[in-house]
Design an enzyme around this catalytic site. Sequence first.
Site, PDB file in Angstrom:
ATOM      1  N   CYS A  82       5.459   8.154 -15.413  1.00  0.00           N
ATOM      2  CA  CYS A  82       6.703   8.893 -15.575  1.00  0.00           C
ATOM      3  C   CYS A  82       6.813   9.830 -16.779  1.00  0.00           C
ATOM      4  CB  CYS A  82       7.780   7.816 -15.627  1.00  0.00           C
ATOM      5  SG  CYS A  82       9.368   8.372 -16.054  1.00  0.00           S
ATOM      6  N   HIS A 138      14.133   9.799 -19.921  1.00  0.00           N
ATOM      7  CA  HIS A 138      12.861   9.131 -20.242  1.00  0.00           C
ATOM      8  C   HIS A 138      11.911   9.954 -21.108  1.00  0.00           C
ATOM      9  CE1 HIS A 138      10.795   5.352 -18.449  1.00  0.00           C
ATOM     10  NE2 HIS A 138      10.926   5.328 -19.757  1.00  0.00           N
TER      11      HIS A 138
END
Length: 338
Positions: A82, A138
């Site tokens: 990610c 993130h």
Amino acid sequence: MSQERQHLLSLFTLLVIVLVLIRNAIGQRRSFSMRPHVVLIVADDLGWNDVSWNNPDIKMPNLERLARGGVILNQSYVQPVCSPSRTAFMTGYFPYHVGRQNSYIHRFQPSGVYLNYTFLPEKLKQLGYSTHVIGKWHLGYCNWSYTPTFRGFDSFFGFYLGAEEYYTHRSGYDGQNYLDLRNNTKPATEYGGVYSTNLFSTVTTKLISRLNPRIPTFLYLPFQAVHSPLEVPQKYLDMHKNIEDVNRRKYSGMISALDEAVGNITTALKKYGFYSNSVIGFTTDNGGQIQFGGNNWPLRGNKGTLWEGGTRGPAFVHSPLLNRKGFVTNNPFKLLQG
Ligand SMILES: *[C@@H]1O[C@H](CO)[C@@H](O)[C@H](O)[C@H]1NC(C)=O
Ligand SMILES: *[C@@H]1O[C@H](CO)[C@@H](O)[C@H](O)[C@H]1NC(C)=O
Ligand SMILES: *[C@@H]1O[C@H](CO)[C@@H](O)[C@H](O)[C@H]1NC(C)=O
Ligand SMILES: *[C@@H]1O[C@H](CO)[C@@H](O)[C@H](O)[C@H]1NC(C)=O
Ligand SMILES: *[C@@H]1O[C@H](CO)[C@@H](O)[C@H](O)[C@H]1NC(C)=O
């Protein structure tokens, strides 16, 4: 030089295409008095075999329509996890050039993408764009300076980390349990019980209704779907009664919700006058997580591996501004010559 070009080719296909389209729109299409709106939709942990253009068993009518009416990028590569992919989307760098290659950013990790790297929305702001992110960040939150509204976004609605629960918006593992949902910098406490795919799509369509289509707009829409935990409203689960494997059934329902969200957002773009001058990009951040319902067949490997199953991501670009559309490309640069 040629080495740099190769990096762009292999890794930042999507970003490069979007930026070149903007440049082309400015440079060549004099009939457009305005820079195009850019909408970048990112699915989380969506595998190669989890999209209808690679697997006819998947029902995603809205994404299918956008993909088939645009250009399917058959050789689009992302990072195996990610945060590195998202770093690339935002900085345009290979993550190992900016020290973000290793893993996702862990909770309480005092780190983020170093502040000396400029993010895409910061560049777009210099071109007069209005910039908004709805969904998963993130990319660091240990200091305000790492968070979205300090890195070029006019507004943020979403969560800082990953793998939150879809209804509570709380972090539910590692023995931790805290709310991870923000409206700009403030905790958003009023959305307990609202499924995040619906929430993000509603927040996005409301935002679109309030924005001015005469101001170029960048919408970065990194959805929570279809990352674990496997949680899905009954309505979408019922669409996949024929699937025996319970993880796969839930995961397919989560895809249906994501597809509906993209449909709603496309409708809003049309309704409020954005669509005709927009470029819509779609990609996953990494390959599917087989353990939680994802599927990368016939590619080898999983999320977190360097095999194509971890790194070759389903992706497309859709735009009424494209000269050539309705085809699959194995060579992204063909598109740019079109
Ligand atoms: C897309 O890539 C796959 C796998 O490499 C290949 O089998 C397929 O022919 C490609 N599709 C098109 C339309 O080029
Ligand atoms: C950015 O900052 C990091 C951390 O201080 C440093 O390691 C890196 O060399 C810097 N990069 C550039 C291009 O200045
Ligand atoms: C947050 O980052 C800014 C910019 O690098 C720095 O000036 C500030 O000291 C940091 N604050 C904390 C609490 O670390
Ligand atoms: C975010 O906060 C602003 C200011 O309080 C408010 O007007 C807006 O409705 C909030 N957005 C969401 C999605 O809750
Ligand atoms: C899409 O819009 C319809 C109609 O407003 C709504 O019922 C549905 O919940 C929305 N879907 C998502 C995923 O937000």
